[in-house]
Design a protein around this motif. Sequence first.
Motif, PDB file in Angstrom:
ATOM      1  N   VAL A  54     123.919 115.588 -23.750  1.00  0.00           N
ATOM      2  CA  VAL A  54     122.736 115.079 -23.043  1.00  0.00           C
ATOM      3  C   VAL A  54     122.538 115.841 -21.741  1.00  0.00           C
ATOM      4  O   VAL A  54     121.435 116.285 -21.413  1.00  0.00           O
ATOM      5  N   ARG A  55     123.616 116.012 -20.979  1.00  0.00           N
ATOM      6  CA  ARG A  55     123.530 116.736 -19.710  1.00  0.00           C
ATOM      7  C   ARG A  55     123.107 118.189 -19.924  1.00  0.00           C
ATOM      8  O   ARG A  55     122.269 118.728 -19.190  1.00  0.00           O
ATOM      9  N   ALA A  56     123.677 118.824 -20.958  1.00  0.00           N
ATOM     10  CA  ALA A  56     123.364 120.234 -21.232  1.00  0.00           C
ATOM     11  C   ALA A  56     121.893 120.409 -21.597  1.00  0.00           C
ATOM     12  O   ALA A  56     121.222 121.333 -21.100  1.00  0.00           O
ATOM     13  N   PHE A  57     121.370 119.533 -22.460  1.00  0.00           N
ATOM     14  CA  PHE A  57     119.958 119.628 -22.861  1.00  0.00           C
ATOM     15  C   PHE A  57     119.032 119.344 -21.676  1.00  0.00           C
ATOM     16  O   PHE A  57     117.989 119.986 -21.520  1.00  0.00           O
ATOM     17  N   ARG A  58     119.420 118.371 -20.839  1.00  0.00           N
ATOM     18  CA  ARG A  58     118.596 118.040 -19.669  1.00  0.00           C
ATOM     19  C   ARG A  58     118.529 119.227 -18.716  1.00  0.00           C
ATOM     20  O   ARG A  58     117.454 119.603 -18.230  1.00  0.00           O
ATOM     21  N   GLY A  85     115.607 121.896 -17.215  1.00  0.00           N
ATOM     22  CA  GLY A  85     115.392 121.978 -15.772  1.00  0.00           C
ATOM     23  C   GLY A  85     114.859 120.698 -15.167  1.00  0.00           C
ATOM     24  O   GLY A  85     114.116 120.738 -14.178  1.00  0.00           O
ATOM     25  N   ILE A  86     115.244 119.558 -15.740  1.00  0.00           N
ATOM     26  CA  ILE A  86     114.781 118.273 -15.211  1.00  0.00           C
ATOM     27  C   ILE A  86     115.948 117.483 -14.631  1.00  0.00           C
ATOM     28  O   ILE A  86     117.104 117.705 -14.988  1.00  0.00           O
ATOM     29  N   THR A  87     115.651 116.579 -13.731  1.00  0.00           N
ATOM     30  CA  THR A  87     116.678 115.762 -13.091  1.00  0.00           C
ATOM     31  C   THR A  87     116.950 114.503 -13.907  1.00  0.00           C
ATOM     32  O   THR A  87     116.204 114.183 -14.845  1.00  0.00           O
ATOM     33  N   VAL A  88     117.994 113.801 -13.531  1.00  0.00           N
ATOM     34  CA  VAL A  88     118.296 112.527 -14.188  1.00  0.00           C
ATOM     35  C   VAL A  88     117.148 111.546 -13.961  1.00  0.00           C
ATOM     36  O   VAL A  88     116.784 110.773 -14.854  1.00  0.00           O
ATOM     37  N   ALA A  89     116.544 111.609 -12.778  1.00  0.00           N
ATOM     38  CA  ALA A  89     115.407 110.727 -12.465  1.00  0.00           C
ATOM     39  C   ALA A  89     114.222 111.025 -13.382  1.00  0.00           C
ATOM     40  O   ALA A  89     113.548 110.111 -13.867  1.00  0.00           O
ATOM     41  N   LEU A 145     114.392 112.275 -16.391  1.00  0.00           N
ATOM     42  CA  LEU A 145     114.746 111.801 -17.728  1.00  0.00           C
ATOM     43  C   LEU A 145     114.641 110.283 -17.809  1.00  0.00           C
ATOM     44  O   LEU A 145     114.251 109.731 -18.844  1.00  0.00           O
ATOM     45  N   ALA A 146     114.985 109.619 -16.716  1.00  0.00           N
ATOM     46  CA  ALA A 146     114.889 108.151 -16.682  1.00  0.00           C
ATOM     47  C   ALA A 146     113.444 107.703 -16.872  1.00  0.00           C
ATOM     48  O   ALA A 146     113.159 106.749 -17.618  1.00  0.00           O
ATOM     49  N   VAL A 147     112.520 108.393 -16.220  1.00  0.00           N
ATOM     50  CA  VAL A 147     111.092 108.059 -16.344  1.00  0.00           C
ATOM     51  C   VAL A 147     110.613 108.320 -17.764  1.00  0.00           C
ATOM     52  O   VAL A 147     109.877 107.513 -18.364  1.00  0.00           O
ATOM     53  N   ALA A 148     111.040 109.445 -18.351  1.00  0.00           N
ATOM     54  CA  ALA A 148     110.580 109.834 -19.686  1.00  0.00           C
ATOM     55  C   ALA A 148     111.114 108.935 -20.784  1.00  0.00           C
ATOM     56  O   ALA A 148     110.474 108.755 -21.823  1.00  0.00           O
ATOM     57  N   THR A 149     112.279 108.343 -20.560  1.00  0.00           N
ATOM     58  CA  THR A 149     112.913 107.525 -21.603  1.00  0.00           C
ATOM     59  C   THR A 149     112.861 106.030 -21.340  1.00  0.00           C
ATOM     60  O   THR A 149     113.197 105.235 -22.207  1.00  0.00           O
ATOM     61  N   ASP A 150     112.481 105.674 -20.098  1.00  0.00           N
ATOM     62  CA  ASP A 150     112.496 104.271 -19.678  1.00  0.00           C
ATOM     63  C   ASP A 150     113.922 103.699 -19.708  1.00  0.00           C
ATOM     64  O   ASP A 150     114.136 102.527 -20.005  1.00  0.00           O
TER      65      ASP A 150
END
Length: 236
Positions: free
Chosen positions: A55-59, A63-67, A69-74
């Motif tokens: 998950v970390r590698a794909f993120r 070039g996106i942050t954890v924040a 990804l949080a918005v994109a996945t809810d």
Amino acid sequence: MAKKISDSKAGPAEAKPLPKVSADGKTIRAPLTQNPHAIRDTREKVLEVAIGREVRAFRKKLGITVADLAVATDISLGMLSKIENGITSPSLTTLQALSRALGVPVTAFFRRFEEERSAVFVKAGQGLDVERRGTRAGHQYNLLGHIGSNTSGVVVEPYLITLTEDSDVFPTFQHEGMEFLYMLEGEVVYRHGSNLYPMKPGDSLFFDADAPHGPEQLTKLPMRYLSIICYPQSAG
């Protein structure tokens, strides 16, 4: 460990710090940063860690942050942090949401977990004779094993090196990575940078291979030693 002697050309070598000694005269050993006997608690724990790494590698590849990804996945920041650090096991619904946001199939998260781990076994006398870049006349390199792409991100090359009466003296090898030497037979004065080390069977030397290094004086021949070189995969 081999004793260090001064180089008449470069002046006395600077002494390295000695091990700390307690009041009763006993050596105080520094704690290891990694447990060589560690084992995984459970198969599930290994799976969680493998998924988190993917998950970390794909993120990061996106070039996106954890924040972001949080918005994109809810999915909450706290939950994503636990997933990436292998602390929790994500549900299938969560994996599906991550799959859509990262643009990869759900099965991609299990890639590292399913990946086979390699091992190389070499019988005595059956190593591969190789000629490394910069090999000098009379330096026989016997490769004892090689694993290319692997999950550690590090390439390790173990060699059995033999020097005879026909071998050149060449103390200016340089290459990326770290190197570990262990003397098996014969004697040599080995150079690393401006320092010289008299080495006999049982002595070892571990160093940054980016500095000029190599045998300076072939004191007793024939000579055999193990040379273990490691460097990042990207450097190979």
